[in-house]
Design a protein around this motif. Structure first.
Motif, mmCIF file in Angstrom:
data_model
loop_
_atom_site.group_PDB
_atom_site.id
_atom_site.type_symbol
_atom_site.label_atom_id
_atom_site.label_comp_id
_atom_site.label_asym_id
_atom_site.label_seq_id
_atom_site.Cartn_x
_atom_site.Cartn_y
_atom_site.Cartn_z
ATOM 1 N N UNK A 1 0.803 -1.131 0.059
ATOM 2 C CA UNK A 1 -0.002 0.002 0.138
ATOM 3 C C UNK A 1 0.881 1.367 0.104
ATOM 4 N N UNK A 2 0.335 2.178 -0.658
ATOM 5 C CA UNK A 2 1.339 3.533 -0.811
ATOM 6 C C UNK A 2 0.446 4.626 0.190
ATOM 7 N N UNK A 3 1.404 5.228 0.826
ATOM 8 C CA UNK A 3 1.148 6.367 1.766
ATOM 9 C C UNK A 3 1.257 7.512 1.089
ATOM 10 N N UNK A 4 0.462 8.553 0.897
ATOM 11 C CA UNK A 4 0.459 9.580 -0.044
ATOM 12 C C UNK A 4 0.377 11.000 1.072
ATOM 13 N N UNK A 5 1.280 11.897 0.686
ATOM 14 C CA UNK A 5 1.069 13.197 1.587
ATOM 15 C C UNK A 5 1.335 14.182 0.659
ATOM 16 N N UNK A 6 0.628 15.252 0.837
ATOM 17 C CA UNK A 6 0.897 16.419 0.153
ATOM 18 C C UNK A 6 0.452 17.752 1.120
ATOM 19 N N UNK A 7 1.412 18.297 1.417
ATOM 20 C CA UNK A 7 1.318 19.524 2.436
ATOM 21 C C UNK A 7 1.767 20.938 1.583
ATOM 22 N N UNK A 8 1.856 20.772 0.345
ATOM 23 C CA UNK A 8 2.323 21.731 -0.419
ATOM 24 C C UNK A 8 1.330 23.136 -0.694
ATOM 25 N N UNK A 9 -0.021 22.570 -0.529
ATOM 26 C CA UNK A 9 -1.188 23.492 -0.987
ATOM 27 C C UNK A 9 -1.616 24.286 0.126
ATOM 28 N N UNK A 10 -2.766 25.189 -0.309
ATOM 29 C CA UNK A 10 -3.533 25.650 0.653
ATOM 30 C C UNK A 10 -4.359 24.862 1.637
ATOM 31 N N UNK A 11 -4.593 23.577 1.134
ATOM 32 C CA UNK A 11 -4.993 22.586 1.725
ATOM 33 C C UNK A 11 -4.123 21.339 1.779
ATOM 34 N N UNK A 12 -4.191 20.492 2.872
ATOM 35 C CA UNK A 12 -3.091 19.558 2.533
ATOM 36 C C UNK A 12 -3.865 18.089 2.512
ATOM 37 N N UNK B 1 -3.915 13.711 2.333
ATOM 38 C CA UNK B 1 -3.256 12.243 2.808
ATOM 39 C C UNK B 1 -4.249 11.306 1.951
ATOM 40 N N UNK B 2 -3.431 10.339 1.587
ATOM 41 C CA UNK B 2 -4.180 9.125 1.098
ATOM 42 C C UNK B 2 -3.357 7.827 1.278
ATOM 43 N N UNK B 3 -4.293 6.625 1.244
ATOM 44 C CA UNK B 3 -3.593 5.338 1.120
ATOM 45 C C UNK B 3 -4.156 4.590 -0.056
ATOM 46 N N UNK B 4 -3.365 4.050 -0.733
ATOM 47 C CA UNK B 4 -3.588 3.499 -2.047
ATOM 48 C C UNK B 4 -3.318 2.261 -2.313
ATOM 49 N N UNK B 5 -3.868 1.327 -2.499
ATOM 50 C CA UNK B 5 -3.648 -0.083 -2.808
ATOM 51 C C UNK B 5 -2.927 -0.306 -3.905
ATOM 52 N N UNK B 6 -2.038 -1.295 -4.190
ATOM 53 C CA UNK B 6 -1.207 -1.678 -5.452
ATOM 54 C C UNK B 6 -2.151 -1.656 -6.559
ATOM 55 N N UNK B 7 -3.518 -2.199 -6.205
ATOM 56 C CA UNK B 7 -4.205 -2.001 -7.470
ATOM 57 C C UNK B 7 -4.814 -1.060 -8.057
ATOM 58 N N UNK B 8 -4.456 0.331 -7.191
ATOM 59 C CA UNK B 8 -4.828 1.579 -7.704
ATOM 60 C C UNK B 8 -6.227 1.947 -6.898
ATOM 61 N N UNK B 9 -6.775 1.032 -6.111
ATOM 62 C CA UNK B 9 -7.921 1.542 -5.331
ATOM 63 C C UNK B 9 -7.594 2.427 -4.148
#
Ligand SMILES: [Zn+2]
Lengths: 309, 192
Positions: B1-12, B14-22
């Protein structure tokens, strides 16, 4: 980055100096500093673990500086530590960098105990501090303008020496005689320091001399150093008189200065026990942060760029 | 599973994405959320993570570093790959149409990425106006952009952050831990 155990044994203490990076700019550039941290932390982590011959499973606590300092760097450091903490399921403790400088003395002398009186001198601080007990510090005197390390850096620049100025000034001063070029010794009432007048005096002296030769420059370096050191120690001595204390600590990056180390020994001798960390524990390092985390109750790693004592 | 973080914007985000893309979980929080690190920790801890993806800007000097440094520590700690994702490309990937992707640059200015790949930053009045806009900026910035004649694509007509990232992850490349580079305000200059 460092690996330290609860008894104060330092297994590794690695430093990536940003000196080279900032040399060409003649000082610290915040943006470069934070960016460089991000690139260097991975390698430093590997080195610290390798040198200590430990694995993440051997670690019980992650200690990280939460302030004072440049906000970008503090965020990178604490964020990195929090990420590791999540990965390893090890708690993080946020440490006051200033406390770290004093706790470097506890790594140096394991039977050291508060209360103690400390002179903390660095590029950002010239503080006289009473440590009443672990985690409780009282600032009794500080600088009104430049910190001692800052004064050394500025004087070094005036004398045409490179960055970092402290060590360069120290070397040049060893070849000079302060009596041939006397400069005023700054003196304020109480435990306050000020080095701006001394800096101005050096500036005027250099202007009067026109193109000072190597010898005159060495003499001026020695005189400047002497004035700063005597001023620092005069207040330390007054603080020792005001409230007797058996333990005295002189620490911080400027405590690597040769003259300060020698004169501090002479001044404190017979009046108290003096602890001065070795050079690598005086200048900024991670082992001192780990040492502080053992004695200071678990603080969150919330960044505070202007954190004080 | 991929942990995704974006704190660059005016909003931040987060996401968790399965290897299948779900997209297993995703979350959008206001920038400078108190306790953001706790939220990141709670989302990442105990998961079987195989990869960390971080948005590398451009964005605010401090905000960006919060997510990138946490993601880097997490990836190194777990010895899993780290994948940099450009902030504006994430926003652009939320639409199938040609859009102007934007991010907050501070002081009312915005960074942008046009469909032809042209990047830059400027005041709302100076932005190219050929395309509808996708991106998270401060409400005040959004108002002046609208006043300058720009039109935002409504959120409900866009892919979510997680869905956009899931698509990008199919081709995204990992980088060595020590070469994670972030793009920030001062260094973000227009590229042809
Ligand atoms: Zn320091």
């Amino acid at each position: 980055m460092a690996v330290v155990d609860g008894s104060g044994n330092v297994y590794s203490n690695v430093i990536h100096s940003q000196v080279d990076l900032h040399k060409e700019f003649g000082g610290v550039v915040p943006e470069l500093a934070a960016r460089d941290h991000l690139e260097r932390l991975p390698r430093l982590l590997d080195l610290a673990l390798e040198e200590a011959a430990v694995t993440p499973a051997d670690l019980d606590l992650l200690a990280v500086t939460r302030g004072p300092g440049l906000v970008g760097c503090l965020i990178v450091g604490t964020g990195f530590a929090e990420g590791l903490s999540t990965a390893w399921s090890v708690p993080v403790s946020g440490v006051n960098h200033l406390w770290g400088h004093i706790y470097a003395a506890f790594l140096t002398r394991t039977d050291l105990e508060p209360p103690l009186l400390a002179l903390v001198v660095s590029g950002a601080h010239s503080d006289l501090v009473r440590m009443h007990e672990h985690g409780r510090f009282e600032l009794i005197g500080s600088t009104r303008d430049d910190a001692a390390g800052e004064a050394f850096d500025k004087a070094a620049r005036m004398l045409g020496l490179g960055y970092p100025g402290g060590p360069a000034l120290d070397r040049l001063a060893r070849q000079g005689d302060p009596r041939r070029q006397t400069l005023p010794r700054p003196s304020l009432p109480g435990f306050e320091y000020s080095f701006s007048g001394l800096k101005t005096a050096l500036l005027y002296r250099l202007r009067d001399l026109g193109e000072p030769d190597e010898e005159a420059r060495a003499d001026l370096a020695a005189a400047f150093e002497k004035s700063v050191v005597e001023s620092l120690l005069e207040k330390l001595s007054a603080a020792m008189e005001a409230d007797r204390c058996r333990e005295v600590v002189v620490c911080g990056g400027v405590a690597a200065n040769t003259l300060l180390r020698r004169r501090a020994k002479e001044l404190v001798a017979g009046r108290a026990r003096l602890t001065m960390p070795p050079l690598d524990l005086c200048t900024d390092n991670a082992a001192m942060i780990a040492a502080a985390s053992f004695h200071a109750a678990g603080q969150r790693a919330d960044v505070d760029p202007s954190l004080s004592w | 599973m991929t942990f995704v973080v974006d704190t660059s914007s005016a909003a931040c985000a987060l996401a968790l994405i399965e290897p299948t893309g779900e997209v297993r979980a995703e979350m959008r929080l206001p920038a400078r959320t108190e306790g953001l690190r706790d939220v990141m920790h709670d989302m990442a801890v105990g998961r079987r993570l195989t990869r960390v993806a971080v948005a590398t800007g451009p964005g605010s000097f401090t905000g960006l570093r919060v997510g990138v440094s946490f993601g880097l520590g997490l990836a190194i700690g777990l010895r899993i790959p780290i994948v940099p994702l450009p902030t504006l490309a994430i926003q652009a990937a939320r639409s199938d149409d040609d859009v102007l992707a934007v991010a907050e640059a501070g002081r009312g200015r915005v960074y942008y990425l046009a469909p032809v790949g042209q990047t830059g930053h400027g005041d709302p009045a100076d932005l190219p106006k050929d395309h509808a806009v996708v991106g998270w900026v401060q409400p005040s910035t959004e108002r002046s952009m609208v006043a300058a004649g720009l039109r935002f694509v409504p959120e409900e007509r866009l892919r979510t952050f997680g869905e956009a990232v899931a698509g990008m992850l199919e081709t995204a490349r990992e980088v060595p831990y020590g070469s994670l580079e972030i793009e920030y305000m001062q260094s973000f200059s227009p590229k042809a």
